[in-house]
Design a protein around this motif. Structure first.
Motif, PDB file in Angstrom:
ATOM      1  N   PHE A 172      -4.797 -54.479  80.860  1.00 29.53           N
ATOM      2  CA  PHE A 172      -5.375 -54.166  79.297  1.00 29.53           C
ATOM      3  C   PHE A 172      -4.921 -54.259  78.150  1.00 29.53           C
ATOM      4  O   PHE A 172      -5.754 -54.419  76.984  1.00 29.53           O
ATOM      5  CB  PHE A 172      -3.802 -52.602  79.871  1.00 29.53           C
ATOM      6  CG  PHE A 172      -3.700 -52.186  78.774  1.00 29.53           C
ATOM      7  CD1 PHE A 172      -4.563 -50.755  78.667  1.00 29.53           C
ATOM      8  CD2 PHE A 172      -2.706 -51.964  77.567  1.00 29.53           C
ATOM      9  CE1 PHE A 172      -4.947 -49.548  77.218  1.00 29.53           C
ATOM     10  CE2 PHE A 172      -2.537 -51.092  76.672  1.00 29.53           C
ATOM     11  CZ  PHE A 172      -3.481 -50.375  76.391  1.00 29.53           C
ATOM     12  N   ALA A 173      -4.466 -54.855  78.267  1.00 26.30           N
ATOM     13  CA  ALA A 173      -3.702 -56.282  76.614  1.00 26.30           C
ATOM     14  C   ALA A 173      -5.351 -57.026  76.871  1.00 26.30           C
ATOM     15  O   ALA A 173      -5.781 -56.549  76.177  1.00 26.30           O
ATOM     16  CB  ALA A 173      -2.525 -56.754  76.423  1.00 26.30           C
ATOM     17  N   ALA A 174      -5.617 -57.927  77.622  1.00 28.09           N
ATOM     18  CA  ALA A 174      -7.402 -59.143  77.909  1.00 28.09           C
ATOM     19  C   ALA A 174      -8.596 -58.066  77.277  1.00 28.09           C
ATOM     20  O   ALA A 174      -9.113 -58.242  76.516  1.00 28.09           O
ATOM     21  CB  ALA A 174      -7.551 -59.434  78.913  1.00 28.09           C
ATOM     22  N   VAL A 175      -8.430 -56.580  78.055  1.00 29.27           N
ATOM     23  CA  VAL A 175      -9.187 -55.783  77.571  1.00 29.27           C
ATOM     24  C   VAL A 175      -9.330 -55.258  75.809  1.00 29.27           C
ATOM     25  O   VAL A 175     -10.281 -54.764  75.824  1.00 29.27           O
ATOM     26  CB  VAL A 175      -9.407 -54.100  78.686  1.00 29.27           C
ATOM     27  CG1 VAL A 175     -10.648 -53.494  78.257  1.00 29.27           C
ATOM     28  CG2 VAL A 175      -9.691 -54.433  79.733  1.00 29.27           C
ATOM     29  N   CYS A 176      -8.336 -54.728  75.848  1.00 31.90           N
ATOM     30  CA  CYS A 176      -8.483 -54.192  74.494  1.00 31.90           C
ATOM     31  C   CYS A 176      -8.093 -56.023  73.591  1.00 31.90           C
ATOM     32  O   CYS A 176      -9.437 -54.744  72.518  1.00 31.90           O
ATOM     33  CB  CYS A 176      -7.353 -54.141  74.045  1.00 31.90           C
ATOM     34  SG  CYS A 176      -6.366 -52.565  74.764  1.00 31.90           S
ATOM     35  N   LEU A 177      -8.122 -56.724  73.948  1.00 29.17           N
ATOM     36  CA  LEU A 177      -8.703 -58.342  72.405  1.00 29.17           C
ATOM     37  C   LEU A 177      -9.994 -58.276  72.595  1.00 29.17           C
ATOM     38  O   LEU A 177     -10.369 -58.353  72.403  1.00 29.17           O
ATOM     39  CB  LEU A 177      -7.466 -58.738  73.247  1.00 29.17           C
ATOM     40  CG  LEU A 177      -5.836 -58.968  72.927  1.00 29.17           C
ATOM     41  CD1 LEU A 177      -5.368 -60.110  73.428  1.00 29.17           C
ATOM     42  CD2 LEU A 177      -5.716 -58.486  71.669  1.00 29.17           C
ATOM     43  N   ALA A 178     -10.369 -58.517  74.085  1.00 31.14           N
ATOM     44  CA  ALA A 178     -12.042 -58.294  74.064  1.00 31.14           C
ATOM     45  C   ALA A 178     -12.843 -57.712  73.772  1.00 31.14           C
ATOM     46  O   ALA A 178     -14.255 -57.741  72.810  1.00 31.14           O
ATOM     47  CB  ALA A 178     -12.469 -58.714  75.410  1.00 31.14           C
ATOM     48  N   ALA A 179     -12.745 -56.349  73.759  1.00 28.86           N
ATOM     49  CA  ALA A 179     -13.551 -55.650  73.179  1.00 28.86           C
ATOM     50  C   ALA A 179     -13.316 -54.506  71.503  1.00 28.86           C
ATOM     51  O   ALA A 179     -14.062 -54.493  70.613  1.00 28.86           O
ATOM     52  CB  ALA A 179     -13.772 -53.622  73.882  1.00 28.86           C
ATOM     53  N   GLY A 180     -11.838 -54.975  71.348  1.00 25.97           N
ATOM     54  CA  GLY A 180     -11.069 -54.473  69.963  1.00 25.97           C
ATOM     55  C   GLY A 180     -12.243 -55.085  68.915  1.00 25.97           C
ATOM     56  O   GLY A 180     -12.467 -54.057  67.849  1.00 25.97           O
ATOM     57  N   ALA A 181     -10.951 -56.493  68.463  1.00 27.43           N
ATOM     58  CA  ALA A 181     -12.109 -57.311  67.751  1.00 27.43           C
ATOM     59  C   ALA A 181     -14.018 -56.786  67.350  1.00 27.43           C
ATOM     60  O   ALA A 181     -14.196 -56.585  66.098  1.00 27.43           O
ATOM     61  CB  ALA A 181     -11.849 -58.302  67.302  1.00 27.43           C
ATOM     62  N   PRO A 182     -14.663 -57.274  68.465  1.00 26.68           N
ATOM     63  CA  PRO A 182     -16.016 -57.109  67.971  1.00 26.68           C
ATOM     64  C   PRO A 182     -16.457 -55.696  67.672  1.00 26.68           C
ATOM     65  O   PRO A 182     -17.881 -55.292  66.859  1.00 26.68           O
ATOM     66  CB  PRO A 182     -17.074 -57.877  69.432  1.00 26.68           C
ATOM     67  CG  PRO A 182     -15.358 -58.594  70.881  1.00 26.68           C
ATOM     68  CD  PRO A 182     -14.366 -58.188  69.346  1.00 26.68           C
ATOM     69  N   LEU A 183     -16.018 -54.726  68.278  1.00 27.94           N
ATOM     70  CA  LEU A 183     -16.397 -53.699  68.236  1.00 27.94           C
ATOM     71  C   LEU A 183     -16.098 -53.164  66.190  1.00 27.94           C
ATOM     72  O   LEU A 183     -16.808 -52.460  66.069  1.00 27.94           O
ATOM     73  CB  LEU A 183     -15.631 -52.664  68.804  1.00 27.94           C
ATOM     74  CG  LEU A 183     -15.995 -50.843  68.838  1.00 27.94           C
ATOM     75  CD1 LEU A 183     -16.636 -50.750  69.161  1.00 27.94           C
ATOM     76  CD2 LEU A 183     -14.616 -50.090  69.987  1.00 27.94           C
ATOM     77  N   ALA A 184     -15.193 -53.393  66.033  1.00 29.78           N
ATOM     78  CA  ALA A 184     -13.897 -53.282  65.106  1.00 29.78           C
ATOM     79  C   ALA A 184     -15.673 -53.989  63.786  1.00 29.78           C
ATOM     80  O   ALA A 184     -16.165 -53.503  62.863  1.00 29.78           O
ATOM     81  CB  ALA A 184     -12.591 -53.360  64.669  1.00 29.78           C
ATOM     82  N   ARG A 185     -15.975 -55.601  64.130  1.00 29.90           N
ATOM     83  CA  ARG A 185     -16.574 -55.862  63.148  1.00 29.90           C
ATOM     84  C   ARG A 185     -17.825 -54.939  63.634  1.00 29.90           C
ATOM     85  O   ARG A 185     -18.541 -55.497  61.827  1.00 29.90           O
ATOM     86  CB  ARG A 185     -16.754 -57.116  63.953  1.00 29.90           C
ATOM     87  CG  ARG A 185     -15.722 -58.075  63.405  1.00 29.90           C
ATOM     88  CD  ARG A 185     -15.694 -59.554  64.312  1.00 29.90           C
ATOM     89  NE  ARG A 185     -14.716 -60.345  63.731  1.00 29.90           N
ATOM     90  CZ  ARG A 185     -13.905 -60.342  64.869  1.00 29.90           C
ATOM     91  NH1 ARG A 185     -14.557 -60.562  65.735  1.00 29.90           N
ATOM     92  NH2 ARG A 185     -12.874 -61.778  64.347  1.00 29.90           N
ATOM     93  N   LEU A 186     -18.335 -54.276  63.902  1.00 30.80           N
ATOM     94  CA  LEU A 186     -19.568 -53.858  64.501  1.00 30.80           C
ATOM     95  C   LEU A 186     -19.651 -52.575  63.981  1.00 30.80           C
ATOM     96  O   LEU A 186     -20.076 -52.315  63.421  1.00 30.80           O
ATOM     97  CB  LEU A 186     -19.648 -53.458  65.860  1.00 30.80           C
ATOM     98  CG  LEU A 186     -21.442 -52.889  65.763  1.00 30.80           C
ATOM     99  CD1 LEU A 186     -22.707 -53.103  65.669  1.00 30.80           C
ATOM    100  CD2 LEU A 186     -20.778 -52.275  67.794  1.00 30.80           C
ATOM    101  N   LEU A 187     -18.708 -52.021  63.739  1.00 33.25           N
ATOM    102  CA  LEU A 187     -18.001 -50.437  62.695  1.00 33.25           C
ATOM    103  C   LEU A 187     -18.384 -50.846  61.724  1.00 33.25           C
ATOM    104  O   LEU A 187     -17.432 -50.127  60.897  1.00 33.25           O
ATOM    105  CB  LEU A 187     -17.230 -50.031  63.529  1.00 33.25           C
ATOM    106  CG  LEU A 187     -17.603 -49.141  64.588  1.00 33.25           C
ATOM    107  CD1 LEU A 187     -16.368 -48.322  65.294  1.00 33.25           C
ATOM    108  CD2 LEU A 187     -18.501 -48.739  64.751  1.00 33.25           C
ATOM    109  N   ARG A 188     -17.546 -52.368  60.816  1.00 33.95           N
ATOM    110  CA  ARG A 188     -16.413 -52.744  59.813  1.00 33.95           C
ATOM    111  C   ARG A 188     -15.866 -52.541  59.155  1.00 33.95           C
ATOM    112  O   ARG A 188     -15.331 -51.708  58.002  1.00 33.95           O
ATOM    113  CB  ARG A 188     -18.040 -52.644  58.293  1.00 33.95           C
ATOM    114  CG  ARG A 188     -19.303 -52.855  58.949  1.00 33.95           C
ATOM    115  CD  ARG A 188     -20.219 -52.982  57.280  1.00 33.95           C
ATOM    116  NE  ARG A 188     -21.692 -52.999  57.932  1.00 33.95           N
ATOM    117  CZ  ARG A 188     -22.879 -53.087  56.967  1.00 33.95           C
ATOM    118  NH1 ARG A 188     -22.383 -53.009  55.487  1.00 33.95           N
ATOM    119  NH2 ARG A 188     -24.264 -53.988  57.008  1.00 33.95           N
TER     120      ARG A 188
END
Length: 354
Positions: A194-210
């Motif tokens: 769960f933590a790995a998925v959130c870390l892997a997806a979270g930061a790139p998605l946040a950067r994409l959405l600024r």
């Protein structure tokens, strides 16, 4: 020579981490809040003041720690908890916004202290989300040393005063809630995934959405989304990883201390203590408003609006016979509002006051 210097820094950092673990264990025995963050802060501060050369935590470790704290916060959200405030959503939202405004006002009062910027004052007084606010403080232009010390001074005062106030003023009866059965969740392998998925997806998605502070807010929002969508299976960050994350953030803050910084924080403590006590009293007033506008009891409303110390608040609610689900729902809503508002607040304060 370069290899020798690298080894010396690695040994130096390893010794500081060992000291931080020792302080963490001692603080845990004393049952103080966030012992690993305090442990890292104390060990880092001692090394920062005593060392001739500067020492820094590697950037990847800091990034991972921010992300894990975000995941841990996001995992607090679930449909059952939020359902507890569905009927009274408007009063709860208004009280939450009121708490944010009180935090800004308290931060403006901290500007009376020389050396405290508007952003630092506001972040030091944000009522709730101490770990998340501390983790993002420097990235948003605040003095993370001042923020960490004053945030956890508030948490410590709440942990000490809240059970007394709950019993003496609001009729809490310790032991009346009966024993509670903790949900162990699906276990550490699922938590690790769960933590790995959130870390892997979270930061790139946040950067994409600024989204600002993507390394913390991105994983937090992904974790909350997975929880609300029923896809997490109740998983959470494994306790050793969560402890390590808090310890790293404490080290990052502590290692940045120098003698001038320590003197600045020390001079701010008298004013900060007065402002914190005023903030605690004002939040109790918001609790009275919440009780008057909803079906919540005075005890439930007081605990729901206490400005910080989430786990101590829940323990008091469960032990004192309060509605722990309602208390958790209001606290979690406020936590998310505070953390998501922090980047906008920092930008506004820099624009208007600096």
């Amino acid at each position: 020579m370069a290899e020798r210097g690298w080894r010396a820094r690695a040994v130096d950092l390893a010794l500081v981490v060992a000291a931080a673990l020792a302080v963490t264990l001692a603080l845990d025995v004393l049952d103080l809040p966030s012992p690993s963050l305090f442990g890292g802060l104390v060990a880092g501060l001692v090394r920062g003041l005593a060392g001739r050369r500067g020492l820094a935590v590697p950037r990847p470790a800091t990034t991972a720690a921010q992300g894990l704290i975000g995941v841990s916060i996001g995992a607090l959200v679930d449909l059952d908890t939020l359902g507890a405030i569905t009927r009274d959503w408007l009063p709860v939202l208004l009280v939450t916004v009121g708490t944010l405004l009180l935090s800004v006002l308290a931060g403006l009062l901290m500007r009376l202290q020389p050396g405290v910027s508007p952003v630092t004052g506001a972040f030091a007084m944000v009522a709730g989300g101490a770990s998340g606010i501390t983790a993002m403080a420097r990235e948003l232009g605040a003095d993370d040393r001042m923020v960490a010390v004053l945030q956890y001074l508030r948490v410590l005062l709440i942990v000490v005063l809240m059970p007394v106030a709950a019993a003496a003023l609001f009729g809490a009866e310790p032991g009346s809630g009966g024993p509670t059965v903790a949900d162990a969740g699906p276990g550490w392998p699922a938590g690790l995934l769960f933590a790995a998925v959130c870390l892997a997806a979270g930061a790139p998605l946040a950067r994409l959405l600024r989204i600002p502070v993507p390394t913390l807010l991105g994983p937090m929002l992904v974790a909350a989304g997975l929880d609300l969508g029923g896809l997490s299976g109740g998983a959470d960050v494994p306790a050793p990883l969560e402890t390590a994350a808090f310890l790293v953030i404490g080290l990052v803050v502590g290692l940045n201390f120098d003698r001038d910084g320590l003197r600045t924080v020390g001079r701010a403590l008298p004013l900060a203590l007065a402002v914190i006590l005023g903030l605690v009293a004002a939040c109790a007033g918001l609790g009275a408003v919440l009780a008057a506008t909803t079906g919540a009891s005075a005890l439930d409303a007081y605990l729901a609006t206490t400005p910080g110390g989430l786990y101590a608040v829940l323990a008091t609610a469960q032990d004192g016979g309060a509605d722990a689900t309602f208390v958790l729902a209001v606290q979690v809503l406020r936590l998310f509002v505070m953390l998501l508002s922090a980047p906008l607040l920092a930008r506004w304060l820099r624009h208007t006051g600096e």
